[in-house]
Design a protein around this motif. Structure first.
Motif, short mmCIF file in Angstrom:
data_model
loop_
_atom_site.label_atom_id
_atom_site.label_comp_id
_atom_site.label_asym_id
_atom_site.label_seq_id
_atom_site.Cartn_x
_atom_site.Cartn_y
_atom_site.Cartn_z
N GLU A 411 0.84 -1.20 0.00
CA GLU A 411 0.00 0.00 0.00
C GLU A 411 0.88 1.25 0.00
O GLU A 411 0.59 2.24 -0.66
CB GLU A 411 -0.91 -0.01 1.23
N GLN A 412 2.00 1.21 0.70
CA GLN A 412 2.86 2.37 0.84
C GLN A 412 3.62 2.71 -0.43
O GLN A 412 3.95 3.87 -0.67
CB GLN A 412 3.84 2.16 2.00
N VAL A 413 3.92 1.70 -1.27
CA VAL A 413 4.70 1.97 -2.48
C VAL A 413 3.82 2.30 -3.68
O VAL A 413 4.34 2.57 -4.76
CB VAL A 413 5.61 0.77 -2.83
N ASN A 414 2.51 2.29 -3.51
CA ASN A 414 1.62 2.64 -4.61
C ASN A 414 0.57 3.63 -4.11
O ASN A 414 -0.32 3.28 -3.34
CB ASN A 414 0.95 1.38 -5.19
N ASN A 416 -1.83 4.87 -5.58
CA ASN A 416 -3.18 4.64 -6.11
C ASN A 416 -4.06 3.85 -5.14
O ASN A 416 -5.28 3.91 -5.21
CB ASN A 416 -3.12 3.89 -7.44
N PHE A 417 -3.43 3.09 -4.24
CA PHE A 417 -4.21 2.26 -3.33
C PHE A 417 -4.90 3.11 -2.27
O PHE A 417 -4.31 4.06 -1.75
CB PHE A 417 -3.32 1.24 -2.62
N PRO A 418 -6.13 2.77 -1.91
CA PRO A 418 -6.77 3.44 -0.77
C PRO A 418 -5.96 3.18 0.49
O PRO A 418 -5.32 2.14 0.63
CB PRO A 418 -8.15 2.76 -0.69
N ARG A 419 -5.93 4.16 1.39
CA ARG A 419 -5.19 3.97 2.64
C ARG A 419 -5.77 2.80 3.43
O ARG A 419 -6.98 2.60 3.48
CB ARG A 419 -5.23 5.23 3.49
N MET A 420 -4.89 2.04 4.05
CA MET A 420 -5.29 0.82 4.74
C MET A 420 -5.22 1.01 6.25
O MET A 420 -4.37 1.75 6.76
CB MET A 420 -4.39 -0.33 4.31
#
Length: 490
Positions: A411-414, A416-420
């Motif tokens: 999640e941290q390297v992209n 585009n992903f919604p925050r987790m």
């Protein structure tokens, strides 16, 4: 004056002017040589950079009618005209000094997670950071300017310095990508070698012929000395991601990490702002790493044609020229994308066309998991039912339990992903790999595309009218009903 002398006078005058022009040309060349020899090469590169920037501002000025924008561009252009060559000093957070950007002025920041202010250039590239002489500065560079090459990746991507703990040497094995990648089939080609040996009757069943840290082209007599052995090495085992190998139809000596994480055009020519490499072949489009890899990058190796495992020949796809000149993936029409993603004759489902390769293939499949496999099927971590389930059960859900869950790293390297958050529901494959880009939302399971950030609802087999056989769950079984490749013939 005698008229009969006029032609001779004119001829003499013409020769005099010609001689004068020749003298002036020699003087200009001589002056240029003196000027160049009295100015170090780094000054020349900086002047060339400033000139290229001025030309870009001029081009933007011609293209706009906006008064405020014009004024801003004029100011930027005029500021650039005032620039004078000077030694550029980068002081790192650990106090070390580098002069690399004295020549490489305007080069792009490699990535948000690799800030030059903290890491500099030498930690990845090697070389001499203090020298302003090109030969001295470049001496000892890793991979001849390509630090992602497999044979030097432990020195570059896996480096461990006083100010950087990179992609090796961590307690958690999943963080040691430089070590894990050696077990990837794309790197070692162990599966390719094992299947070819099996198909030619050299092994009773597909088996691993490579050892840890070894690649298929290094195996002694990989084809038992048969006549096709050299063709096997040249056409199969020594291309793509292999050490010293080359990607198909390109002159770059890059491979390994750069094959995926540095985006390139089909001609592999640098188009960024660094004038020292601008327009030269064998480089990425810009000096930039990415984890948001479009299918067009994958296609520069995959789907270019069909390897013939019986004669170790490679047959290019008949429409490859059209694919190379097609629009960027972000500008494709659905019809064009259907034709570009896969070569004619292959079968594929709708999601395999609409998604990018990295939206299905998992981190461990691509980067390796530390184990060696004899076949591609054995190395796969994901099947269709991992996302869509079966008619007897839903896909496997996983609750993110702690802040150090591996799902947070992807999640941290992209961006585009919604925050987790802990407590979020994601999917997990039957083989145990987490899929953090698939989240449980109000309407069901939703996939976030890694390259574009677009959301893609996942239809489930469970509760649908699908009449699949629960014992036949491979992608080939799904293709029997969900093949959309026939659209290419329409």
């Amino acid at each position: 004056m005698r008229k009969d002398l006029l032609p001779q006078i004119k001829e003499g005058t013409g020769l005099a002017w010609l001689f004068l022009g020749f003298v002036l040309l020699i003087m200009a060349i001589f002056s240029r040589v003196i000027w160049v020899n009295s100015h170090p090469s780094w000054e020349m590169w900086q002047i060339k950079y400033y000139q290229s920037q001025i030309a870009q501002y001029e081009s933007k000025l011609e293209a706009t009618q906006n008064p405020m924008l014009k004024k801003a561009l004029e100011q930027q252009r005029d500021n650039m005209k005032e620039q004078k060559p000077e030694i550029k000093t980068l002081i790192l957070t650990n106090g070390k000094i580098e002069h690399c950007q004295t020549c490489h002025l305007g080069i792009e920041e490699i990535s948000d997670s690799h800030p030059s202010q903290a890491l500099g250039c030498v930690v990845c590239h090697g070389g001499n950071a203090l020298s302003l002489d090109q030969n001295v500065a470049h001496a000892g560079m890793y991979g001849a300017g390509h630090p992602g090459r497999l044979e030097v990746s432990q020195l570059s991507c896996g480096s461990q310095t006083s100010n950087a703990q990179c992609h090796s040497g961590h307690t958690r094995s999943e963080d040691n990508q430089v070590d894990l990648v050696q077990s990837s089939l794309m790197v070692n080609k162990g599966g390719e070698l094992s299947m070819i040996r099996y198909m030619h009757g050299l092994d009773k069943s597909p088996k691993i012929s490579i050892k840890s840290g070894e690649i298929a082209s290094q195996v002694p007599s990989p084809f038992n000395g048969q006549p096709l052995e050299q063709k096997l090495l040249d056409n199969c085992l020594e291309v793509c991601h292999q050490s010293n190998g080359k990607l198909p139809e390109q002159a770059s000596s890059a491979n390994g990490c750069e094959s995926c994480h540095v985006l390139t055009g089909w001609n592999h020519t640098y188009q960024g702002q660094d004038v020292t490499v601008k327009g030269t072949a064998g480089h990425g489009l810009t000096h930039r790493l990415t984890t948001q890899i479009p299918y067009t990058q994958c296609n520069q190796c995959h789907n270019q044609g069909m390897p013939n495992l019986y004669n170790t020949q490679f047959d290019p796809r008949p429409d490859l020229a059209r694919v190379k000149t097609s629009s960027e993936s972000s500008k494709e029409t659905p019809s064009d994308r259907l034709k570009n993603v896969y070569q004619p004759g292959m079968v594929f489902t709708k999601c395999e066309v609409e998604l990018d390769c990295i939206d299905c293939h998992t981190r461990q499949e691509v980067m390796g998991d530390g184990h060696f496999y004899a076949t591609e099927y054995q190395s796969l971590k994901i099947q269709c039912y991992d996302c869509h389930g079966t008619k007897e059960r839903r896909p496997l859900a996983w609750t993110v339990g702690t802040p150090d869950d591996l799902a947070f790293e992807e999640e941290q390297v992209n961006t585009n992903f919604p925050r987790m958050n802990t407590g979020d529901q994601i999917l997990k494959t039957d083989k145990g790999e987490e899929l953090p880009y698939i989240r449980q939302e109000a309407g069901g399971w939703v996939l976030t595309l890694k390259d574009t950030g677009k959301k893609y609802p996942i239809p489930l087999v469970y509760g649908s009218g699908c009449q699949q056989d629960p014992e036949a769950q491979s992608s080939n079984d799904c293709h029997k009903c969900h093949d959309v490749s026939g659209n290419l013939k329409k």
